[in-house]
Design an enzyme around this catalytic site. Structure first.
Site, short mmCIF file in Angstrom:
data_model
loop_
_atom_site.label_atom_id
_atom_site.label_comp_id
_atom_site.label_asym_id
_atom_site.label_seq_id
_atom_site.Cartn_x
_atom_site.Cartn_y
_atom_site.Cartn_z
N ASN A 171 0.84 -1.32 -0.04
CA ASN A 171 0.03 -0.03 0.09
C ASN A 171 0.85 1.28 -0.09
O ASN A 171 1.95 1.38 0.45
CB ASN A 171 -0.77 0.09 1.14
CG ASN A 171 -1.84 -0.88 1.18
OD1 ASN A 171 -2.30 -1.31 0.14
ND2 ASN A 171 -2.58 -1.45 2.42
N ASP A 194 -5.85 -10.32 9.66
CA ASP A 194 -6.21 -8.62 9.88
C ASP A 194 -6.01 -8.39 11.19
O ASP A 194 -6.43 -9.05 12.48
CB ASP A 194 -7.91 -8.84 9.84
CG ASP A 194 -8.52 -7.59 10.04
OD1 ASP A 194 -8.03 -6.72 10.60
OD2 ASP A 194 -9.73 -7.38 9.36
N ILE A 195 -4.77 -7.82 11.52
CA ILE A 195 -4.18 -7.39 12.69
C ILE A 195 -5.18 -6.50 13.65
O ILE A 195 -5.26 -6.83 14.83
CB ILE A 195 -2.89 -6.81 12.45
CG1 ILE A 195 -2.05 -7.60 11.74
CG2 ILE A 195 -2.27 -6.21 13.91
CD1 ILE A 195 -0.73 -6.83 11.14
N PHE A 247 -7.09 2.74 12.08
CA PHE A 247 -7.19 3.82 11.10
C PHE A 247 -7.86 3.29 9.90
O PHE A 247 -7.70 2.14 9.47
CB PHE A 247 -5.78 4.27 10.68
CG PHE A 247 -5.21 5.33 11.44
CD1 PHE A 247 -4.78 6.54 10.89
CD2 PHE A 247 -4.81 5.02 12.89
CE1 PHE A 247 -4.29 7.57 11.82
CE2 PHE A 247 -4.21 5.97 13.74
CZ PHE A 247 -3.96 7.27 13.13
#
Length: 399
Positions: free
Chosen positions: A208, A305-306, A324
């Protein structure tokens, strides 16, 4: 907040010296006593009369003042203060400090003090980035000298880059943090930052877009409030903050492992831009172009998915979990749904659509979404966003 504190302010020779006059005023507004020391070069930019008038105190300029030195003035000055602040800290002053030189009043005071020293560097970008200057900075950090800035921006010389002295209020915040036990003292805060790189082969990866600037600013702001910060970062463009425990990772799987190892924590803030997918079977060799022009077929797997993993932990979940949400469309709706889906306490939503120019920039415009609703913040610098969010975290943890 600084009532009864005595600040010895050394003003170096640089155009940024004009900010030191406002710094004196800001420190005195908060109750501090300020004793200015102005170098010979500094007097080319600000006058002792101006500094004396704002500080309501005597200004010192000369190492060989017979009256002062009859009383060993440089020793007394250096030890009577609660904190020594150098603003602006020029390349020359940093070099003298790192080399242990003492050939004028300012450098002699810095050698003779037994108190903490906070410096606010200010110089041309090429000077700041010069290997000699960076060696001096690393030496001084190793000696325990505290740094605030420099900031990035336009220079008086017309160049642009890191080297601008921090603004007076930023320096005041650093002074307060250096002198006081912050509200987060004794609290452990976990912060993730930067992108993750998911390998395709040894030379290619999926990622990203993320500079890591917001995460670094947040780690720094939390540390300034006294927190013990574990900073788990992917390969970001921006270096990690000073004064934190840095854990460097590459992939999402490595980041999750590092996050679990860092727990327990009083708060966890997930600012990293973690890649949602990875190549299921990354090649150990560089994938070569097919002679017939055939395109490679890549099979993808979903990354862990942390944020959801930590938010939904049955045991060891931090009391405050902040995520976020960088969105390009329907920002509020998507971020609100993400908070509910992940199970975190807060979501910091920001619009990163191309027209905002925020992605990769120095500013951010965020909305803090919690159980109590949405709090829309005005567009501001990422450092300001970090300080405001850190203050909210402190309020939540010390209730």
């Amino acid at each position: 907040m600084l009532a009864g504190k005595h600040i010895l302010l050394i003003i170096g020779g640089g155009i940024a010296a004009f900010k030191s006059l406002d710094l004196i005023r800001r420190l005195r507004e908060r109750g501090a006593e300020v004793t200015p020391v102005i170098t010979k070069a500094g007097q080319e930019f600000v006058t002792p009369l101006s500094a004396s008038g704002l500080a309501a105190n005597k200004v010192y300029t000369d190492l060989f003042d017979l009256t002062d030195e009859a009383e060993m003035g440089h020793i007394e000055l250096s030890r009577a203060a609660d904190l020594v602040v150098v603003a602006p800290a020029t390349a020359d002053l940093l070099g003298k400090m790192a080399g242990g030189l003492a050939n004028d009043l300012a450098s002699t005071l810095l050698m003779a003090t037994d108190k903490r020293v906070l410096v606010a560097p200010a110089m041309n970008v090429r000077m700041w980035e010069h290997p000699a200057c960076q060696r001096n900075v690393e030496t001084l950090k190793g000696d325990g000298v505290l740094f605030v800035g420099p900031n990035e921006g336009a220079m008086a010389c017309g160049e642009f880059g890191p080297g601008r002295m921090s603004e007076p209020l930023e320096i005041v915040s650093a002074v307060e943090a250096a002198l006081m036990d912050g509200p987060l003292k004794g609290k452990h805060v976990l912060v993730t930052s930067g992108p993750t790189h998911e390998p395709i082969d040894p030379v290619r990866y999926i990622a990203n877009r993320s500079s890591g600037a917001q995460g670094t600013a947040l780690g720094s702001a939390l540390a300034a409030l006294g927190a013990d910060v574990t900073f788990v970062t992917g390969p970001a463009d921006v270096p990690p903050p000073d004064g934190v425990n840095v854990v460097k990772v590459q992939s999402a799987q490595e980041m999750l492992k590092a996050v679990k190892a860092a727990l327990p924590a009083d708060a966890a803030v997930f600012a990293a831009a973690v890649a949602d997918w990875r190549v299921a079977s990354a090649s150990n060799s560089k994938i070569k172009k097919d002679a017939k022009g055939s395109l490679p077929v890549l099979k993808f797997a979903e990354n862990p998915d942390i944020l959801a993993t930590v938010s939904q932990m049955k045991k060891g979940r931090p009391p405050l979990v902040v995520g976020f949400a960088a969105e390009t469309d329907d920002v509020m709706a998507n971020a609100t749904a993400k908070r509910a889906r992940k199970g975190c306490d807060w979501i910091v939503a920001n619009d990163v659509s191309p027209e905002t120019g925020i992605m990769g920039g120095t500013e951010n415009a965020v909305t803090l979404i919690s159980e109590g609703g949405a709090d829309v913040w005005p567009r501001m610098g990422k450092d300001d966003v970090a300080r405001q969010l850190a203050a909210r975290i402190a309020d939540a943890l010390v209730q």
